[in-house]
Design an enzyme around this catalytic site. Sequence first.
Site, mmCIF file in Angstrom:
data_model
loop_
_atom_site.group_PDB
_atom_site.id
_atom_site.type_symbol
_atom_site.label_atom_id
_atom_site.label_comp_id
_atom_site.label_asym_id
_atom_site.label_seq_id
_atom_site.Cartn_x
_atom_site.Cartn_y
_atom_site.Cartn_z
ATOM 1 N N ARG A 13 0.818 -1.217 0.000
ATOM 2 C CA ARG A 13 0.000 0.000 0.000
ATOM 3 C C ARG A 13 0.851 1.267 0.000
ATOM 4 N NH1 ARG A 13 -5.361 0.055 0.460
ATOM 5 N NH2 ARG A 13 -5.262 2.265 1.048
ATOM 6 N N HIS A 186 -8.189 6.916 4.547
ATOM 7 C CA HIS A 186 -8.059 6.279 3.230
ATOM 8 C C HIS A 186 -6.644 5.738 2.986
ATOM 9 C CE1 HIS A 186 -9.560 5.106 -0.516
ATOM 10 N NE2 HIS A 186 -10.124 6.228 -0.934
ATOM 11 N N ASP A 190 -9.586 1.184 2.370
ATOM 12 C CA ASP A 190 -10.406 1.542 1.217
ATOM 13 C C ASP A 190 -11.863 1.144 1.460
ATOM 14 O OD1 ASP A 190 -8.058 2.349 -0.054
ATOM 15 O OD2 ASP A 190 -7.757 0.377 -0.983
#
Length: 216
Positions: A13, A186, A190
């Site tokens: 990520r 965020h 998600d």
Amino acid sequence: MDFDVIDIENWKRKEYYYHFTQDVPCTYSMTVKLDITDIVNKKYKLYAIILHALTSTVNMHKEFRTAMDAQGRLGVFSDMLPCYTIFNKHTQAFVNVWTPYSPSLSQFCQQYDQDVAQYSDSLNMNAKPHLPPNTFCVSMIPWVSFDSFNLNLKKGYDYLLPIFTMGKYYEDNGKIYLPLSVQVHHAVCDGYHVGKFLDDLQQQIVNTGKLLSDKQ
């Protein structure tokens, strides 16, 4: 409780994390209604049951346990426990209380009852001392139902853990629903992750309802 530090440069990520913490810092909230028909009017207090279900589900999802530690390192707590608001009837203000998590609903509710009895009349906002770092925030607004709820946090872009807010439950077509707002960051969470979390939370509530019905 362990804290597993994330190697950001090799994290899947990484791009999302930097985008939503540096380029366009972004938190968001989602409000849903939980079907709590099967757990209303059971032997344990509804708030305690929901707190247990929330904590059980948070501990199933690493995205909801990702945070910055006191040293500013990004990582994942191995387990979480709830820090929640209760109402002081004398001051008409809320106080924050935390309760250790146990997979056993009965043990958790017993500790919850002890904490509420001990700290509900506290004059301090943070009533129970020695707040552990691996806590997430839960608030209850039992006087009003809502279709949408949003928190506006000045330093919210630096806070990665989820925040939950519950409202007054209501009946609709023979079912009883509880409004629940989920606020997340965020950078670590998600919409897909929120959806999975809410599905598992609803299933946790269903399972708890079956468990309590079997014991009656």
